[in-house]
Design a protein around this motif. Structure first.
Motif, PDB file in Angstrom:
ATOM      1  N   ARG A  68     -28.104  75.351  26.264  1.00  0.00           N
ATOM      2  CA  ARG A  68     -26.832  74.828  26.749  1.00  0.00           C
ATOM      3  C   ARG A  68     -26.942  74.483  28.237  1.00  0.00           C
ATOM      4  N   ARG A  69     -27.728  75.240  28.953  1.00  0.00           N
ATOM      5  CA  ARG A  69     -27.859  75.080  30.405  1.00  0.00           C
ATOM      6  C   ARG A  69     -28.973  74.119  30.796  1.00  0.00           C
ATOM      7  N   ALA A  70     -30.023  74.064  29.949  1.00  0.00           N
ATOM      8  CA  ALA A  70     -31.231  73.326  30.327  1.00  0.00           C
ATOM      9  C   ALA A  70     -31.590  72.320  29.241  1.00  0.00           C
ATOM     10  N   GLN A  71     -31.699  71.068  29.613  1.00  0.00           N
ATOM     11  CA  GLN A  71     -32.012  70.005  28.665  1.00  0.00           C
ATOM     12  C   GLN A  71     -33.273  69.272  29.086  1.00  0.00           C
ATOM     13  N   MET A  72     -33.866  68.598  28.123  1.00  0.00           N
ATOM     14  CA  MET A  72     -35.159  67.979  28.380  1.00  0.00           C
ATOM     15  C   MET A  72     -35.114  66.469  28.147  1.00  0.00           C
ATOM     16  N   VAL A  73     -35.854  65.752  28.966  1.00  0.00           N
ATOM     17  CA  VAL A  73     -36.084  64.325  28.757  1.00  0.00           C
ATOM     18  C   VAL A  73     -37.582  64.157  28.516  1.00  0.00           C
ATOM     19  N   PHE A  74     -37.935  63.458  27.432  1.00  0.00           N
ATOM     20  CA  PHE A  74     -39.331  63.396  27.014  1.00  0.00           C
ATOM     21  C   PHE A  74     -40.032  62.133  27.526  1.00  0.00           C
ATOM     22  N   GLN A  75     -41.359  62.194  27.465  1.00  0.00           N
ATOM     23  CA  GLN A  75     -42.165  61.085  27.985  1.00  0.00           C
ATOM     24  C   GLN A  75     -41.943  59.794  27.200  1.00  0.00           C
ATOM     25  N   ASP A  76     -41.953  59.921  25.882  1.00  0.00           N
ATOM     26  CA  ASP A  76     -41.864  58.720  25.055  1.00  0.00           C
ATOM     27  C   ASP A  76     -40.460  58.613  24.466  1.00  0.00           C
ATOM     28  N   PRO A  77     -39.620  57.773  25.061  1.00  0.00           N
ATOM     29  CA  PRO A  77     -38.217  57.751  24.650  1.00  0.00           C
ATOM     30  C   PRO A  77     -38.038  57.261  23.213  1.00  0.00           C
ATOM     31  N   ALA A  78     -38.960  56.415  22.730  1.00  0.00           N
ATOM     32  CA  ALA A  78     -38.789  55.872  21.383  1.00  0.00           C
ATOM     33  C   ALA A  78     -38.947  56.968  20.330  1.00  0.00           C
ATOM     34  N   SER A  79     -39.948  57.823  20.494  1.00  0.00           N
ATOM     35  CA  SER A  79     -40.146  58.858  19.485  1.00  0.00           C
ATOM     36  C   SER A  79     -39.200  60.039  19.695  1.00  0.00           C
ATOM     37  N   ALA A  80     -38.536  60.088  20.854  1.00  0.00           N
ATOM     38  CA  ALA A  80     -37.612  61.199  21.119  1.00  0.00           C
ATOM     39  C   ALA A  80     -36.227  60.946  20.528  1.00  0.00           C
ATOM     40  N   MET A  81     -36.016  59.744  20.017  1.00  0.00           N
ATOM     41  CA  MET A  81     -34.688  59.360  19.518  1.00  0.00           C
ATOM     42  C   MET A  81     -34.749  59.158  18.006  1.00  0.00           C
ATOM     43  N   ASN A  82     -33.775  59.667  17.283  1.00  0.00           N
ATOM     44  CA  ASN A  82     -33.747  59.495  15.829  1.00  0.00           C
ATOM     45  C   ASN A  82     -33.515  58.018  15.483  1.00  0.00           C
ATOM     46  N   PRO A  83     -34.482  57.367  14.793  1.00  0.00           N
ATOM     47  CA  PRO A  83     -34.352  55.921  14.549  1.00  0.00           C
ATOM     48  C   PRO A  83     -33.199  55.565  13.610  1.00  0.00           C
ATOM     49  N   ARG A  84     -32.762  56.530  12.807  1.00  0.00           N
ATOM     50  CA  ARG A  84     -31.714  56.231  11.828  1.00  0.00           C
ATOM     51  C   ARG A  84     -30.305  56.433  12.368  1.00  0.00           C
ATOM     52  N   LYS A  85     -30.204  57.112  13.494  1.00  0.00           N
ATOM     53  CA  LYS A  85     -28.878  57.352  14.070  1.00  0.00           C
ATOM     54  C   LYS A  85     -28.571  56.283  15.113  1.00  0.00           C
ATOM     55  N   THR A  86     -27.281  55.990  15.303  1.00  0.00           N
ATOM     56  CA  THR A  86     -26.942  55.154  16.455  1.00  0.00           C
ATOM     57  C   THR A  86     -27.255  55.969  17.704  1.00  0.00           C
ATOM     58  N   VAL A  87     -27.523  55.260  18.790  1.00  0.00           N
ATOM     59  CA  VAL A  87     -27.850  55.996  20.013  1.00  0.00           C
ATOM     60  C   VAL A  87     -26.626  56.770  20.514  1.00  0.00           C
ATOM     61  N   GLY A  88     -25.442  56.248  20.218  1.00  0.00           N
ATOM     62  CA  GLY A  88     -24.222  56.983  20.582  1.00  0.00           C
ATOM     63  C   GLY A  88     -24.161  58.332  19.882  1.00  0.00           C
ATOM     64  N   ALA A  89     -24.535  58.343  18.603  1.00  0.00           N
ATOM     65  CA  ALA A  89     -24.528  59.607  17.855  1.00  0.00           C
ATOM     66  C   ALA A  89     -25.543  60.585  18.445  1.00  0.00           C
ATOM     67  N   SER A  90     -26.693  60.061  18.881  1.00  0.00           N
ATOM     68  CA  SER A  90     -27.701  60.928  19.504  1.00  0.00           C
ATOM     69  C   SER A  90     -27.197  61.527  20.809  1.00  0.00           C
ATOM     70  N   VAL A  91     -26.487  60.711  21.579  1.00  0.00           N
ATOM     71  CA  VAL A  91     -25.972  61.199  22.857  1.00  0.00           C
ATOM     72  C   VAL A  91     -24.826  62.198  22.629  1.00  0.00           C
ATOM     73  N   GLU A  92     -24.101  61.984  21.542  1.00  0.00           N
ATOM     74  CA  GLU A  92     -22.966  62.860  21.236  1.00  0.00           C
ATOM     75  C   GLU A  92     -23.430  64.230  20.683  1.00  0.00           C
ATOM     76  N   ALA A  93     -24.582  64.216  19.997  1.00  0.00           N
ATOM     77  CA  ALA A  93     -25.015  65.403  19.238  1.00  0.00           C
ATOM     78  C   ALA A  93     -24.968  66.727  20.018  1.00  0.00           C
ATOM     79  N   PRO A  94     -25.478  66.767  21.271  1.00  0.00           N
ATOM     80  CA  PRO A  94     -25.464  68.063  21.964  1.00  0.00           C
ATOM     81  C   PRO A  94     -24.058  68.627  22.197  1.00  0.00           C
ATOM     82  N   MET A  95     -23.032  67.776  22.114  1.00  0.00           N
ATOM     83  CA  MET A  95     -21.665  68.244  22.383  1.00  0.00           C
ATOM     84  C   MET A  95     -20.995  68.808  21.136  1.00  0.00           C
TER      85      MET A  95
END
Ligand SMILES: Nc1ncnc2c1ncn2[C@@H]1O[C@H](COP(=O)(O)OP(=O)(O)O)[C@@H](O)[C@H]1O
Ligand SMILES: [Mg+2]
Length: 288
Positions: free
Chosen positions: A117-144
């Motif tokens: 909850r306090r510490a989040q990560m950003v990965f080197q390869d943004p393409a593989s770090a994002m679920n290809p089947r979800k909208t990017v909005g859903a990915s950004v919303e997920a942690p909330m």
């Protein structure tokens, strides 16, 4: 732009320099790795037992509130392993982490969630770090999702605000990862890391996979986050020029250990260790 829940910028107006860094390190760290070790392998069937690989070896590291810490070192020196432990994605084999001065028991789900909850990560390869089947909005919303007080309308508003913050139109939230460039995806990755309002963001080589022309945009965004205060950043990179431009303090890793650390400018302008000197020279040769 300030986010709800951000504490006031602790040292935003002060110049970069050694003295302030010392003062910060002396105050209670927000997150602290305490003699953290991580081994891989070493198991195996009877008769095939090999010694474990020690990826991170007895590393102690305080991270102050609002501080930007660089982690540098050659490939394989344990930077990513350390970074993943700092956000609770990987458990230490020995040693522990303390958050706000309190030891975390990462074997317990509750403590792992508290850290995540306090510490989040950003990965080197943004393409593989994002679920290809979800909208990017859903990915950004997920942690909330599931956080107290964050109902759907508030989450949606927050997604729009985050897209604006990282320089994308809110309409982009409805699209899928394949519709974006690497630089855009990395900015979305940063939006996702920020979404549940963390205190710490750990970025593992966040621009290394990007074209040089878009690296600058992402770095400008990171500089903005840094200037906003309140957020502690851990920036893993082999690009020493970028580290020097962005970080207050730097640790230099070699074979899983910290071989040198200190105020960023001091370490990079007057390294004490031959290894650090070699890294700096290699970076210069690369830049030339
Ligand atoms: N999941 C894993 N399983 C086995 N070995 C690993 C794993 N992750 C990293 N390693 C090893 O640990 C060492 C440190 O790797 P890493 O933390 O990725 O270094 P860096 O990010 O500095 O390049 C390397 O020898 C690497 O091969
Ligand atoms: Mg790495």
């Amino acid at each position: 732009m300030r986010l709800p829940g951000d504490s006031p910028p602790p040292h935003a107006e002060e110049p970069k320099g050694g003295r302030r860094v010392e003062a910060r390190a002396a105050s209670s760290p927000l997150l602290e790795a305490r003699a953290v070790t991580r081994r891989f392998g070493g198991g195996g069937w009877f008769g095939t037992k090999r010694p474990a690989l020690v990826a991170v070896d007895n590393v102690s590291l305080p991270l102050g509130p609002g501080e930007t810490l660089g982690i540098v070192g050659e490939s394989g020196s344990g930077k990513s392993t350390l970074a993943r432990m700092l956000v609770g994605l990987l458990q230490p084999s020995a040693g522990d982490l303390a958050l706000d001065g309190e030891a975390l028991d990462l074997g317990r789900g509750a403590d792992r969630r508290r850290l995540q909850r306090r510490a989040q990560m950003v990965f080197q390869d943004p393409a593989s770090a994002m679920n290809p089947r979800k909208t990017v909005g859903a990915s950004v919303e997920a942690p909330m999702i599931g956080l107290k007080g964050w109902d759907a309308p508030r989450r949606k508003a927050r997604v729009a605000e985050l897209f604006a913050r990282v320089g994308l139109a809110p309409e982009h939230a409805a699209r899928h990862p394949h519709e974006f460039s690497g630089g855009q995806l990395q900015r979305i990755g940063i939006a996702r890391a920020l979404s549940a309002d963390p205190r710490i963001v750990v970025l593992d080589e966040p621009v290394s996979a990007l074209d040089v022309s878009v690296q600058a945009q992402v770095l400008a965004l990171l500089r903005e986050l840094r200037a906003g205060g309140g957020l502690s950043l851990v920036f893993v990179s082999h690009d020493l020029a970028v580290v020097e431009a962005l970080c207050d303090r730097v640790v230099v890793m070699r074979r899983g250990r910290v071989v040198e650390e200190g105020a960023c400018r001091a370490v990079l302008s007057a390294p004490r260790e031959d290894y650090t000197r070699e890294l700096i020279q290699a970076a210069r040769r690369f830049a030339a």
